[in-house]
Design a protein around this motif. Structure first.
Motif, PDB file in Angstrom:
ATOM      1  N   TRP A 114     126.225  78.224  45.675  1.00  0.00           N
ATOM      2  CA  TRP A 114     127.483  77.190  45.200  1.00  0.00           C
ATOM      3  C   TRP A 114     128.673  78.025  45.251  1.00  0.00           C
ATOM      4  O   TRP A 114     128.797  79.056  44.489  1.00  0.00           O
ATOM      5  CB  TRP A 114     127.195  76.719  43.764  1.00  0.00           C
ATOM      6  CG  TRP A 114     128.244  76.075  43.091  1.00  0.00           C
ATOM      7  CD1 TRP A 114     128.496  76.290  41.607  1.00  0.00           C
ATOM      8  CD2 TRP A 114     129.279  75.183  43.295  1.00  0.00           C
ATOM      9  NE1 TRP A 114     129.420  75.406  41.311  1.00  0.00           N
ATOM     10  CE2 TRP A 114     130.069  74.782  42.288  1.00  0.00           C
ATOM     11  CE3 TRP A 114     129.611  74.570  44.567  1.00  0.00           C
ATOM     12  CZ2 TRP A 114     131.078  74.025  42.503  1.00  0.00           C
ATOM     13  CZ3 TRP A 114     130.321  73.462  44.722  1.00  0.00           C
ATOM     14  CH2 TRP A 114     131.366  73.195  43.629  1.00  0.00           C
TER      15      TRP A 114
ATOM     16  N   GLU B 101     132.170  77.822  44.180  1.00  0.00           N
ATOM     17  CA  GLU B 101     132.890  76.997  43.556  1.00  0.00           C
ATOM     18  C   GLU B 101     134.277  76.919  43.833  1.00  0.00           C
ATOM     19  O   GLU B 101     134.915  75.747  44.139  1.00  0.00           O
ATOM     20  CB  GLU B 101     132.866  77.343  41.979  1.00  0.00           C
ATOM     21  CG  GLU B 101     133.794  76.300  41.044  1.00  0.00           C
ATOM     22  CD  GLU B 101     133.548  76.643  39.543  1.00  0.00           C
ATOM     23  OE1 GLU B 101     133.945  75.857  38.837  1.00  0.00           O
ATOM     24  OE2 GLU B 101     132.733  77.557  39.500  1.00  0.00           O
TER      25      GLU B 101
ATOM     26  N   LEU C 234     127.312  68.548  40.325  1.00  0.00           N
ATOM     27  CA  LEU C 234     128.657  69.051  40.902  1.00  0.00           C
ATOM     28  C   LEU C 234     129.564  67.990  41.353  1.00  0.00           C
ATOM     29  O   LEU C 234     129.133  66.875  41.140  1.00  0.00           O
ATOM     30  CB  LEU C 234     128.220  69.982  42.297  1.00  0.00           C
ATOM     31  CG  LEU C 234     127.080  71.045  42.278  1.00  0.00           C
ATOM     32  CD1 LEU C 234     126.754  71.573  43.323  1.00  0.00           C
ATOM     33  CD2 LEU C 234     127.679  72.015  41.117  1.00  0.00           C
TER      34      LEU C 234
ATOM     35  N   THR D 216     132.204  68.194  46.485  1.00  0.00           N
ATOM     36  CA  THR D 216     131.677  69.088  46.979  1.00  0.00           C
ATOM     37  C   THR D 216     130.943  68.974  48.274  1.00  0.00           C
ATOM     38  O   THR D 216     130.199  67.929  48.564  1.00  0.00           O
ATOM     39  CB  THR D 216     130.560  69.606  45.986  1.00  0.00           C
ATOM     40  OG1 THR D 216     130.791  69.656  44.774  1.00  0.00           O
ATOM     41  CG2 THR D 216     129.638  70.937  46.577  1.00  0.00           C
TER      42      THR D 216
END
Length: 207
Positions: free
Chosen positions: A138, A140, A180, A184
């Motif tokens: 991930w 971010e 999420l 994303t």
């Protein structure tokens, strides 16, 4: 950060190159090491590590060539620590594509949580189900998830291979990936990218 995708190896596995400056993280080099080496040379890039979402044969085909040429470490989950060196575990023997793809174990094992490799900062999500050591990365700041064979556009990772677990896979997708942000970008191990929002709404395996 620039993210470059190559389809490599026998099954056209997505290999992702995470580029920052002249440094590169190589995610799932499934084969065709010469293609990657040519790209690195042309752009004067320096690989600093290999990351594996999991260790099935189609995701590790170029690991040893790249690791040896650039003298860089491999990172993966400890649940599959023996898979790089055991063809009966990584599936290469099962599918008759050669006895083994790599001769050395990984240098580092990843747990769920944040990790820093030089200037790269990201999070590791433990998402088993397709395989016992499946992890997702991930990023971010980029709103990007590299999901390996856990989640695909309109589909999910297969769980009929040895050590697969369908219920575990679905649970991890729902709890760790669908939580999420909807925007994303999901970069899977095969096929085109998608978004968390798209899969929430339209993935038939999750609804």
């Amino acid at each position: 950060m620039n993210i470059k995708r190559f389809e490599l190896g026998l099954l056209g596995t997505n290999c992702y190159l995470l580029e920052m400056g002249q440094k590169i993280l190589v995610v799932d080099p499934g084969g065709d090491a010469d293609v990657l080496v040519q790209y690195f040379n042309e752009h004067r890039l320096s690989p600093i590590a290999i990351l594996l979402t999991h260790a099935h044969f189609d995701h590790i085909g170029a690991v040893e060539d790249i690791r040896t040429k650039y003298d860089i470490p491999v990172y993966m989950h400890s649940s599959e620590k023996d898979w790089l060196t055991d063809s009966s575990l990584n599936g290469s023997k099962l599918f008759g594509v050669g006895e083994i793809f790599s001769h050395k174990p990984a240098e580092h094992f990843l747990d769920e949580g944040s990790i820093t490799i030089e200037s790269f900062n990201f999070s590791v999500l433990y998402t088993p189900g397709h395989s016992p050591g499946s992890i997702s990365f991930w990023l971010e700041g980029e709103k990007v998830l590299i999901a390996g064979d856990t989640l695909f556009k309109g589909s999910i990772g297969r769980t009929d291979l040895p050590f697969g677990n369908h219920n575990q896979l679905i649970s991890n997708i729902k709890e760790k990936i669908l939580s999420l942000p909807d925007d994303t970008l999901v970069f899977p191990g095969h096929g085109p990218s998608t978004t968390v929002g798209e899969e929430k709404e339209g993935n038939p395996f999750l609804n």
